[in-house]
Scaffold this active site. Structure first.
Site: not given
Ligand code: GLU
Length: 442
Positions: A132
């Site tokens: 992240k």
């Molecule tokens: N931000 C989204 C989540 O928290 C998607 C992450 C992604 O598609 O890599 O799952």
């Protein structure tokens, strides 16, 4: 770059080396979401059998990068923003997870979000680890040009650890397909080759996937319908309260309404609105798109924010930020079921209260996995340069979500544990099994 596992002082235990002391930024106390995540891991360790010897892996992110992001502002001055990219685990595949722009982003928050991505990706069995990123900034305070310069500089700074086979960012809170286009372009310019697979959630004309925008909300809806069958809740006529009416809450609200439910309350940064007979969801979506919030929606009653949690409803969907359902409000929730569209919206103390009161919680790490599942489809399509139609994408998404949910439900029944602990059991076993098979190098 900080490497938690290379902390210098190694304590000894009767002559045998022990783990290096846990660095302060990895400890549970006062660490908000990261502390909550550590408690969630502790709850599953007793179920991991022989894999438990690898459990510390889950409590230490593999790699943490903190970057300075300097940009020229439109007024000629220079501003510095703090950016992060955390790769929590890469045992099952490259890092994968979104990037958020928010004024309250912290390293501890991004660490927790990266860890929840590892769990989520393993829970739905897509071949990724967890990662992240984020920038501590209020993006609304920037002009379009400033936002682009900040995004590009951040991408360049984290370019040393991301890549289509290393770590693949995606949208999250306050980031969208335009930001993904800038990230893809910046990475590609630095590489000297167009690399569409470096991010997902891109515009359709740049290697994006049909169905990606609605995917998280569609996943929330899919598991909600499955769980409702188990507890005998009829979706037709069910009353729903949604916190956050954006890409996740708004889409889920629309799909539940199309299935015959009523959205009776919506809360967002602009306030809380309520209508016992059900809000007009298509009109509300249009209002939010035009004004940026649900506030001032014609015909709705305005509620004090704290009363949102007490609204008489059957399903509550927190789809905004972390730590919203706490020991303070969990006792007041009237819903039979909570579906976590957001990441980390329920604290462990609130989890216990809800479980005691018989409120079923569909945890984030399965309920909102639809987004990353279609991100995976996007990445596969980019690699093969062959694109699928929307029906195929939605059908594959629904199958993955239903199968994963059924598996987790069975584990919860078997061990008599919450769905969160069950999801963590399934996911942590997959991650640690991969860890064990790969072994330690050197
Ligand atoms: N931000 C989204 C989540 O928290 C998607 C992450 C992604 O598609 O890599 O799952």
């Amino acid at each position: 770059m900080l490497h938690p596992s290379t902390h210098t002082s190694v304590a000894t235990n009767n002559g045998a080396p022990t783990n290096s002391p846990i660095p302060s930024y990895l400890q549970a106390d006062n660490l908000g979401p990261w502390g909550n995540y550590l408690q969630q891991v502790d709850r599953v360790v007793p179920y991991l059998g022989h894999l438990g010897r690898w459990a510390d892996t889950l409590k230490r992110p593999k790699r943490i990068l903190v970057v300075d992001v300097p940009i020229h502002l439109d007024n000629g001055t220079i501003a510095h923003f703090e950016g992060y990219r955390v790769q929590h685990n890469t045992s099952r595949g490259p890092g994968k997870g979104g990037v958020r722009f928010h004024q309250d982003v912290t390293l501890s928050e991004v660490m927790a979000l990266s860890a929840w991505m590892s769990i989520k990706n393993a829970a739905v069995n897509v071949p990724y680890g967890g990662a992240k990123g984020g920038i501590r900034v209020d993006p609304k305070s920037l002009s379009m040009g400033e936002l682009e310069r900040m995004t590009r500089r951040y991408t360049s700074e984290i370019g040393i650890i991301i890549g289509p086979t290393k770590d693949i960012p995606a949208p999250d809170v306050n980031t969208n397909e335009q930001i993904m286009a800038w990230m893809m372009d910046t990475y590609s310019m630095n590489e000297g080759a167009t690399a569409t697979g470096v991010v997902t959630g891109k515009p359709i004309h740049l290697g994006g996937s049909l169905g990606r925008k609605d995917a998280t909300g569609r996943g929330v809806f899919t598991v909600g319908v499955e769980a409702a069958k188990h507890i005998g809740l009829d979706i037709k006529g069910a009353r729903i309260a949604v916190q956050g009416f954006g890409n996740v809450g708004g889409v889920a609200g629309r799909l539940f309404t199309e299935a015959g439910a009523k959205v009776v309350a919506v809360q967002d940064h602009g306030g809380t609105i309520y209508k016992a007979g059900g809000l007009n969801v298509p009109a509300l979506l249009k209002h939010v798109a035009e004004t940026g919030s649900a506030a001032n929606f014609a015909g709705a009653e305005v509620l004090k924010n704290e009363l949102f949690w007490e609204v008489d409803c059957d399903i509550l969907i927190p789809a905004a930020l972390e730590s919203q359902i706490t020991a303070t409000n969990a006792g007041k929730i009237k819903a039979k079921m909570v579906i976590e569209g957001a990441n980390g919206p329920t604290t462990p103390a609130a989890d216990d209260i809800l479980q005691e009161r018989g409120v079923l919680v569909l945890p984030d790490v399965i309920a909102n996995a639809g987004g990353v599942t279609v991100s995976y489809f996007e990445w596969v399509q980019d690699f093969s340069s062959f694109f699928w139609d929307e029906d195929e994408i939605n059908a594959r998404l629904v199958k993955i979500m239903k199968d994963a949910f059924a598996g987790v439900w069975a584990v919860a029944e078997e061990h008599k544990v919450s769905l969160r602990t069950a999801t963590f059991i399934v996911a942590c076993k997959r991650i640690l099994h991969a860890r064990e098979l790969r072994g330690l190098y050197p």
